[in-house]
Design a protein around this motif. Structure first.
Motif, PDB file in Angstrom:
ATOM      1  N   LYS A   1       7.894 -26.020   3.011  1.00  0.00           N
ATOM      2  CA  LYS A   1       8.086 -27.470   3.088  1.00  0.00           C
ATOM      3  C   LYS A   1       9.567 -27.827   3.254  1.00  0.00           C
ATOM      4  O   LYS A   1       9.904 -28.853   3.845  1.00  0.00           O
ATOM      5  N   LEU A   2      10.423 -26.949   2.727  1.00  0.00           N
ATOM      6  CA  LEU A   2      11.868 -27.167   2.841  1.00  0.00           C
ATOM      7  C   LEU A   2      12.430 -26.623   4.150  1.00  0.00           C
ATOM      8  O   LEU A   2      13.639 -26.671   4.386  1.00  0.00           O
ATOM      9  N   GLY A   3      11.555 -26.081   4.986  1.00  0.00           N
ATOM     10  CA  GLY A   3      11.983 -25.574   6.289  1.00  0.00           C
ATOM     11  C   GLY A   3      12.602 -24.193   6.251  1.00  0.00           C
ATOM     12  O   GLY A   3      13.334 -23.809   7.170  1.00  0.00           O
ATOM     13  N   ILE A   4      12.304 -23.416   5.217  1.00  0.00           N
ATOM     14  CA  ILE A   4      12.866 -22.065   5.081  1.00  0.00           C
ATOM     15  C   ILE A   4      11.822 -21.040   5.508  1.00  0.00           C
ATOM     16  O   ILE A   4      10.675 -21.069   5.028  1.00  0.00           O
ATOM     17  N   ARG A   5      12.203 -20.149   6.388  1.00  0.00           N
ATOM     18  CA  ARG A   5      11.275 -19.108   6.849  1.00  0.00           C
ATOM     19  C   ARG A   5      10.977 -18.135   5.711  1.00  0.00           C
ATOM     20  O   ARG A   5      11.882 -17.715   5.004  1.00  0.00           O
ATOM     21  N   CYS A   6       9.709 -17.773   5.580  1.00  0.00           N
ATOM     22  CA  CYS A   6       9.287 -16.896   4.492  1.00  0.00           C
ATOM     23  C   CYS A   6       8.486 -15.719   5.034  1.00  0.00           C
ATOM     24  O   CYS A   6       7.757 -15.843   6.029  1.00  0.00           O
ATOM     25  N   TYR A   7       8.625 -14.585   4.346  1.00  0.00           N
ATOM     26  CA  TYR A   7       7.891 -13.379   4.718  1.00  0.00           C
ATOM     27  C   TYR A   7       7.319 -12.736   3.458  1.00  0.00           C
ATOM     28  O   TYR A   7       7.805 -12.969   2.349  1.00  0.00           O
ATOM     29  N   ARG A   8       6.286 -11.908   3.675  1.00  0.00           N
ATOM     30  CA  ARG A   8       5.623 -11.225   2.564  1.00  0.00           C
ATOM     31  C   ARG A   8       5.746  -9.715   2.745  1.00  0.00           C
ATOM     32  O   ARG A   8       5.451  -9.196   3.829  1.00  0.00           O
ATOM     33  N   HIS A   9       6.155  -9.037   1.689  1.00  0.00           N
ATOM     34  CA  HIS A   9       6.134  -7.583   1.630  1.00  0.00           C
ATOM     35  C   HIS A   9       5.222  -7.176   0.475  1.00  0.00           C
ATOM     36  O   HIS A   9       5.283  -7.790  -0.600  1.00  0.00           O
ATOM     37  N   TYR A  10       4.424  -6.168   0.693  1.00  0.00           N
ATOM     38  CA  TYR A  10       3.333  -5.852  -0.221  1.00  0.00           C
ATOM     39  C   TYR A  10       3.619  -4.599  -1.051  1.00  0.00           C
ATOM     40  O   TYR A  10       4.437  -3.752  -0.664  1.00  0.00           O
ATOM     41  N   PRO A  11       2.947  -4.446  -2.196  1.00  0.00           N
ATOM     42  CA  PRO A  11       3.078  -3.198  -2.955  1.00  0.00           C
ATOM     43  C   PRO A  11       2.595  -2.021  -2.100  1.00  0.00           C
ATOM     44  O   PRO A  11       1.613  -2.146  -1.361  1.00  0.00           O
ATOM     45  N   ILE A  12       3.295  -0.905  -2.186  1.00  0.00           N
ATOM     46  CA  ILE A  12       2.934   0.291  -1.424  1.00  0.00           C
ATOM     47  C   ILE A  12       2.555   1.388  -2.410  1.00  0.00           C
ATOM     48  O   ILE A  12       3.376   1.784  -3.252  1.00  0.00           O
ATOM     49  N   ALA A  13       1.327   1.868  -2.321  1.00  0.00           N
ATOM     50  CA  ALA A  13       0.880   2.933  -3.206  1.00  0.00           C
ATOM     51  C   ALA A  13       1.761   4.163  -3.017  1.00  0.00           C
ATOM     52  O   ALA A  13       2.075   4.551  -1.895  1.00  0.00           O
ATOM     53  N   GLY A  14       2.179   4.754  -4.135  1.00  0.00           N
ATOM     54  CA  GLY A  14       2.982   5.967  -4.072  1.00  0.00           C
ATOM     55  C   GLY A  14       4.457   5.752  -3.834  1.00  0.00           C
ATOM     56  O   GLY A  14       5.207   6.728  -3.711  1.00  0.00           O
ATOM     57  N   TYR A  15       4.928   4.469  -3.773  1.00  0.00           N
ATOM     58  CA  TYR A  15       6.356   4.214  -3.569  1.00  0.00           C
ATOM     59  C   TYR A  15       7.100   4.532  -4.849  1.00  0.00           C
ATOM     60  O   TYR A  15       6.670   4.137  -5.924  1.00  0.00           O
ATOM     61  N   PRO A  16       8.206   5.287  -4.796  1.00  0.00           N
ATOM     62  CA  PRO A  16       8.913   5.725  -3.584  1.00  0.00           C
ATOM     63  C   PRO A  16       8.690   7.194  -3.213  1.00  0.00           C
ATOM     64  O   PRO A  16       9.398   7.704  -2.361  1.00  0.00           O
ATOM     65  N   SER A  17       7.757   7.889  -3.859  1.00  0.00           N
ATOM     66  CA  SER A  17       7.692   9.348  -3.696  1.00  0.00           C
ATOM     67  C   SER A  17       6.790   9.816  -2.555  1.00  0.00           C
ATOM     68  O   SER A  17       7.042  10.859  -1.954  1.00  0.00           O
ATOM     69  N   ASP A  18       5.734   9.072  -2.245  1.00  0.00           N
ATOM     70  CA  ASP A  18       4.792   9.499  -1.203  1.00  0.00           C
ATOM     71  C   ASP A  18       5.322   9.088   0.173  1.00  0.00           C
ATOM     72  O   ASP A  18       4.920   8.080   0.745  1.00  0.00           O
ATOM     73  N   VAL A  19       6.231   9.906   0.700  1.00  0.00           N
ATOM     74  CA  VAL A  19       6.937   9.553   1.932  1.00  0.00           C
ATOM     75  C   VAL A  19       5.988   9.370   3.103  1.00  0.00           C
ATOM     76  O   VAL A  19       6.119   8.424   3.893  1.00  0.00           O
ATOM     77  N   ALA A  20       5.009  10.274   3.227  1.00  0.00           N
ATOM     78  CA  ALA A  20       4.077  10.204   4.363  1.00  0.00           C
ATOM     79  C   ALA A  20       3.328   8.880   4.389  1.00  0.00           C
ATOM     80  O   ALA A  20       3.129   8.280   5.456  1.00  0.00           O
ATOM     81  N   HIS A  21       2.928   8.397   3.224  1.00  0.00           N
ATOM     82  CA  HIS A  21       2.202   7.121   3.170  1.00  0.00           C
ATOM     83  C   HIS A  21       3.156   5.940   3.338  1.00  0.00           C
ATOM     84  O   HIS A  21       2.821   4.962   4.020  1.00  0.00           O
ATOM     85  N   ILE A  22       4.344   6.045   2.720  1.00  0.00           N
ATOM     86  CA  ILE A  22       5.303   4.934   2.816  1.00  0.00           C
ATOM     87  C   ILE A  22       5.662   4.666   4.275  1.00  0.00           C
ATOM     88  O   ILE A  22       5.623   3.521   4.737  1.00  0.00           O
ATOM     89  N   VAL A  23       6.002   5.740   5.004  1.00  0.00           N
ATOM     90  CA  VAL A  23       6.426   5.590   6.397  1.00  0.00           C
ATOM     91  C   VAL A  23       5.196   5.695   7.298  1.00  0.00           C
ATOM     92  O   VAL A  23       4.980   6.667   8.013  1.00  0.00           O
ATOM     93  N   SER A  24       4.362   4.678   7.214  1.00  0.00           N
ATOM     94  CA  SER A  24       3.139   4.626   8.026  1.00  0.00           C
ATOM     95  C   SER A  24       2.738   3.175   8.209  1.00  0.00           C
ATOM     96  O   SER A  24       3.284   2.274   7.557  1.00  0.00           O
ATOM     97  N   ASP A  25       1.779   2.945   9.067  1.00  0.00           N
ATOM     98  CA  ASP A  25       1.308   1.576   9.296  1.00  0.00           C
ATOM     99  C   ASP A  25       0.613   1.000   8.066  1.00  0.00           C
ATOM    100  O   ASP A  25       0.490  -0.221   7.934  1.00  0.00           O
ATOM    101  N   GLU A  26       0.147   1.871   7.157  1.00  0.00           N
ATOM    102  CA  GLU A  26      -0.486   1.403   5.928  1.00  0.00           C
ATOM    103  C   GLU A  26       0.529   1.222   4.801  1.00  0.00           C
ATOM    104  O   GLU A  26       0.179   0.709   3.736  1.00  0.00           O
ATOM    105  N   GLY A  27       1.762   1.697   5.042  1.00  0.00           N
ATOM    106  CA  GLY A  27       2.815   1.539   4.050  1.00  0.00           C
ATOM    107  C   GLY A  27       3.768   0.435   4.460  1.00  0.00           C
ATOM    108  O   GLY A  27       3.437  -0.754   4.381  1.00  0.00           O
TER     109      GLY A  27
END
Length: 494
Positions: A132-158
């Motif tokens: 409403k204040l005209g500020i662009r907003c984005y959402r980042h989601y919880p990632i299972a296994g963050y920060p140790s599961d590198v294969a999952h983190i660096v993927s389309d599901e992470g």
């Protein structure tokens, strides 16, 4: 003004040059994780005399044509109404405050990202408010296994699930209202999305402390350990830097512990890591701008002592922990710190013993020691403040700055009409009465004009003083510590 140990102008110049080099290193786009406080880094100004509290933001102003700011806030912190202890406002309110300050300084705020977003009601309400204040907003989601599961983190599901933050500048400063807000994860998410889009970009970290090219047990670095004694942070030698280059540098445990994972994420995203150590990731040039090491050592030892008294006070108030005090006692031992390094401590205690009531003492910037005692109309803090102003104005003790005809009616008003038990004036009240007296009393006017001269003084009190007194001294630039005890044995203290 006390002795200078830090060249602030050199810092502004060399720091901005270093960031420009890092932007160029990565092909023209850099995500810079900004740790610590941007506008009001008073810790740095205390341990590095000469460092201006707004130095970091002024440095960014030198790069403002290249700078875009992204503010990260943890959606869980919004849900929990997490507060900034120093300001007394919630993290979401602080985001709005930060945006206003950045804009006032001519810096472009591109967007706000809600990290660890999982549909929290309070987070949704804040998103709606920002939009409403005209500020662009984005959402980042919880990632299972963050920060140790590198294969999952660096993927389309992470990282790939996160919104891609649209940016238009070469230097993207990622900052936040406080720790745990997801700044690093935001930078990694952007690197992942940029790489998929064929955009060259890099990551760097800007933390002032610990200073990587000072010894591990240098008082400046020990003062940082004192400042974070309530956390699990400890300074340590960077083993990766030592192995890669044969050079001893200092970092802190969280960056050292996460580096192997971070390195693997860089390799997974970009094919290879640009860094061989946590120290490599930093762009901090503060250590190169110290011009008088002894001045900075002395200032840092004083900071450690103040942190110790603060921790002891918070323990009495039920806001601190024994473990924090123990950590600070160890830091004091390593830095060679005892209460004797601050003359105000002994002077305050001696004054309290002599008068049988709470007292305070102040070391002025020129080294003079001033004391203040409790009276029927003035608390110890208010009396010390007036006595210090007298000293700075060379006003003899026999002269009254505020007459009894002014003081006594104010004290009477407090107890009779405002339901105060204590008639004595606090520092805010005494400053108001001093300002009124200055209209007709030339000495009061002279004393009032000495207020700027209090900056960089050291004060100590024989008891815990009120929050209002602490705030006034802080605004005047006076550094305060207190003995960890209350004036009375009452359970409720205002």
């Amino acid at each position: 003004m006390g002795a200078i140990g830090f060249d602030n102008q050199k810092y502004l110049t060399t720091q901005s040059e270093q960031i420009k080099k890092r932007i160029h290193q990565f092909g023209g786009k850099l995500y810079l994780e900004f740790g610590g406080k941007l506008f009001d880094d008073y810790h740095a100004s205390r341990v590095l005399p000469g460092f201006e509290p707004d130095s970091k933001i002024r440095m960014l102003q030198q790069l403002k044509d290249d700078v875009e700011i992204v503010i990260a806030i943890n959606a869980g912190d919004i849900e929990k109404n997490k507060m900034r202890g120093d300001l007394g406002i919630t993290y979401d309110e602080d985001v709005l405050r930060l945006i206003d300050i950045f804009r006032d300084m001519g810096l472009y705020v591109g967007s706000v990202v809600l990290t660890r977003y999982s549909g929290q009601d309070a987070a949704n309400a804040f998103l709606h408010r920002l939009e409403k204040l005209g500020i662009r907003c984005y959402r980042h989601y919880p990632i299972a296994g963050y920060p140790s599961d590198v294969a999952h983190i660096v993927s389309d599901e992470g990282l790939g699930k996160n919104d891609y933050i649209e940016t238009s500048h070469s230097l993207i400063v990622v900052t936040a209202p406080g720790p745990g807000s997801g700044k690093m994860a935001t930078c990694l998410s952007q690197l992942y999305h940029d790489h998929k889009r064929g955009v060259d970009a890099g990551y760097a970290k800007f933390e002032t402390f610990p200073i990587w090219n000072l010894p591990l047990k240098h008082p400046v670095n020990l003062a940082y350990e004192a400042a974070t004694a309530d956390l699990d942070d400890v300074n340590m030698i960077d083993p990766f830097h030592l192995e890669a280059y044969g050079i001893t540098t200092v970092n802190y445990n969280r960056d050292v512990e996460i580096f192997p994972v971070l390195n693997a994420i860089f390799e997974k995203i970009q094919g290879k890591s640009p860094y061989k150590s946590p120290t490599d990731m930093g762009v901090n040039m503060a250590g190169n701008c110290i011009v008088d090491d002894e001045v900075c050592r002395a200032a840092s030892r004083m900071e450690i002592l103040r942190r110790y008294y603060t921790a002891k006070t918070e323990l009495v108030q039920g806001k601190g922990a024994e473990e924090t005090v123990r950590k600070l006692e160890l830091v004091m031992q390593q830095a060679g710190v005892t209460p004797e390094i601050c003359p105000a401590v002994a002077a305050a205690l001696d004054k309290a013993e002599a008068t049988g009531a709470p007292a305070g003492a102040m070391v002025l910037p020129d080294g003079r020691i001033i004391t203040g005692k409790t009276s029927g109309t003035l608390g110890a803090a208010a009396a010390l403040l007036l006595n210090a102003l007298k000293a700075l104005g060379n006003i003899d003790d026999q002269f009254e700055l505020i007459s009894k005809q002014v003081l006594e009616p104010v004290c009477h008003l407090k107890t009779t009409y405002l339901d105060h038990r204590n008639p004595r004036l606090h520092t805010d009240e005494v400053l108001l009465t001093l300002a009124i007296s200055a209209l007709t009393n030339p000495l009061a006017d002279l004393a009032k004009r000495q207020l700027p001269g209090l900056r960089d003084s050291e004060a100590h009190f024989s008891v815990i003083i009120s929050e209002e007194d602490l705030k006034i001294f802080k605004r005047l630039g006076v550094r305060v510590s207190c003995e960890p005890k209350y004036e009375t044995k009452r359970l409720y203290h205002r």
